[in-house]
Design a protein around this motif. Sequence first.
Motif, PDB file in Angstrom:
ATOM      1  N   ASP A 221     -11.808 -18.932  -3.184  1.00 17.17           N
ATOM      2  CA  ASP A 221     -10.488 -18.910  -3.810  1.00 17.17           C
ATOM      3  C   ASP A 221      -9.600 -17.879  -3.115  1.00 17.17           C
ATOM      4  N   PRO A 222      -8.467 -18.290  -2.531  1.00 12.05           N
ATOM      5  CA  PRO A 222      -7.576 -17.333  -1.861  1.00 12.05           C
ATOM      6  C   PRO A 222      -7.103 -16.204  -2.781  1.00 12.05           C
ATOM      7  N   ALA A 223      -6.924 -16.489  -4.072  1.00 11.13           N
ATOM      8  CA  ALA A 223      -6.503 -15.445  -5.011  1.00 11.13           C
ATOM      9  C   ALA A 223      -7.586 -14.366  -5.127  1.00 11.13           C
ATOM     10  N   LEU A 224      -8.843 -14.770  -5.094  1.00 10.63           N
ATOM     11  CA  LEU A 224      -9.945 -13.803  -5.138  1.00 10.63           C
ATOM     12  C   LEU A 224      -9.933 -12.945  -3.885  1.00 10.63           C
ATOM     13  N   THR A 225      -9.710 -13.552  -2.751  1.00 14.80           N
ATOM     14  CA  THR A 225      -9.654 -12.805  -1.495  1.00 14.80           C
ATOM     15  C   THR A 225      -8.558 -11.750  -1.562  1.00 14.80           C
ATOM     16  N   GLU A 226      -7.406 -12.109  -2.101  1.00 15.12           N
ATOM     17  CA  GLU A 226      -6.306 -11.157  -2.212  1.00 15.12           C
ATOM     18  C   GLU A 226      -6.662  -9.994  -3.143  1.00 15.12           C
ATOM     19  N   ARG A 227      -7.349 -10.290  -4.239  1.00 17.25           N
ATOM     20  CA  ARG A 227      -7.736  -9.225  -5.173  1.00 17.25           C
ATOM     21  C   ARG A 227      -8.730  -8.266  -4.539  1.00 17.25           C
ATOM     22  N   LEU A 228      -9.564  -8.768  -3.637  1.00 19.54           N
ATOM     23  CA  LEU A 228     -10.585  -7.934  -3.005  1.00 19.54           C
ATOM     24  C   LEU A 228     -10.077  -7.211  -1.757  1.00 19.54           C
ATOM     25  N   ARG A 229      -8.894  -7.566  -1.303  1.00 20.99           N
ATOM     26  CA  ARG A 229      -8.355  -7.011  -0.062  1.00 20.99           C
ATOM     27  C   ARG A 229      -8.084  -5.516  -0.213  1.00 20.99           C
ATOM     28  N   ASN A 230      -8.409  -4.766   0.831  1.00 17.59           N
ATOM     29  CA  ASN A 230      -8.150  -3.334   0.887  1.00 17.59           C
ATOM     30  C   ASN A 230      -6.643  -3.092   0.853  1.00 17.59           C
ATOM     31  N   SER A 231      -6.201  -2.085   0.093  1.00 15.96           N
ATOM     32  CA  SER A 231      -4.766  -1.822  -0.035  1.00 15.96           C
ATOM     33  C   SER A 231      -4.154  -1.276   1.247  1.00 15.96           C
ATOM     34  N   GLY A 232      -4.949  -0.644   2.098  1.00 14.46           N
ATOM     35  CA  GLY A 232      -4.448  -0.099   3.352  1.00 14.46           C
ATOM     36  C   GLY A 232      -3.797   1.259   3.216  1.00 14.46           C
ATOM     37  N   GLU A 233      -3.792   1.818   2.018  1.00 16.59           N
ATOM     38  CA  GLU A 233      -3.122   3.103   1.802  1.00 16.59           C
ATOM     39  C   GLU A 233      -3.749   4.250   2.593  1.00 16.59           C
ATOM     40  N   GLN A 234      -5.032   4.178   2.881  1.00 15.94           N
ATOM     41  CA  GLN A 234      -5.728   5.257   3.566  1.00 15.94           C
ATOM     42  C   GLN A 234      -5.881   5.029   5.066  1.00 15.94           C
ATOM     43  N   ARG A 235      -5.223   4.002   5.608  1.00 13.21           N
ATOM     44  CA  ARG A 235      -5.383   3.688   7.029  1.00 13.21           C
ATOM     45  C   ARG A 235      -4.795   4.790   7.913  1.00 13.21           C
ATOM     46  N   THR A 236      -5.472   5.016   9.018  1.00  9.89           N
ATOM     47  CA  THR A 236      -4.968   5.976   9.994  1.00  9.89           C
ATOM     48  C   THR A 236      -3.847   5.317  10.800  1.00  9.89           C
ATOM     49  N   PRO A 237      -2.977   6.125  11.412  1.00 13.66           N
ATOM     50  CA  PRO A 237      -1.934   5.542  12.266  1.00 13.66           C
ATOM     51  C   PRO A 237      -2.530   4.697  13.397  1.00 13.66           C
ATOM     52  N   GLU A 238      -3.678   5.131  13.924  1.00 13.61           N
ATOM     53  CA  GLU A 238      -4.320   4.383  15.007  1.00 13.61           C
ATOM     54  C   GLU A 238      -4.739   2.994  14.542  1.00 13.61           C
ATOM     55  N   LYS A 239      -5.283   2.914  13.330  1.00 16.76           N
ATOM     56  CA  LYS A 239      -5.713   1.616  12.801  1.00 16.76           C
ATOM     57  C   LYS A 239      -4.495   0.724  12.556  1.00 16.76           C
TER      58      LYS A 239
END
Length: 66
Positions: free
Chosen positions: A25-43
């Motif tokens: 289910d694409p909606a499930l994938t979206e709920r499980l997706r990492n928010s990205g708030e802690q990503r480094t500038p390099e990533k």
Amino acid sequence: MIEMGDLRKYWARIAQRKKALGLDDPALTERLRNSGEQRTPEKREMLDRMEDRAKKAGVPPVKSNR
């Protein structure tokens, strides 16, 4: 010795298993997706380069939060 199999068949089996488990289910994938708030500038830069390459190749980019 390791025997190599067909990658397309492997991905097809994964898709079948995800469907059988109710994980396709694409909606499930979206709920499980990492928010990205802690990503480094390099990533973040790497994700931008990946998106640019995908667009140049004419394929849909992998969805990611930056």
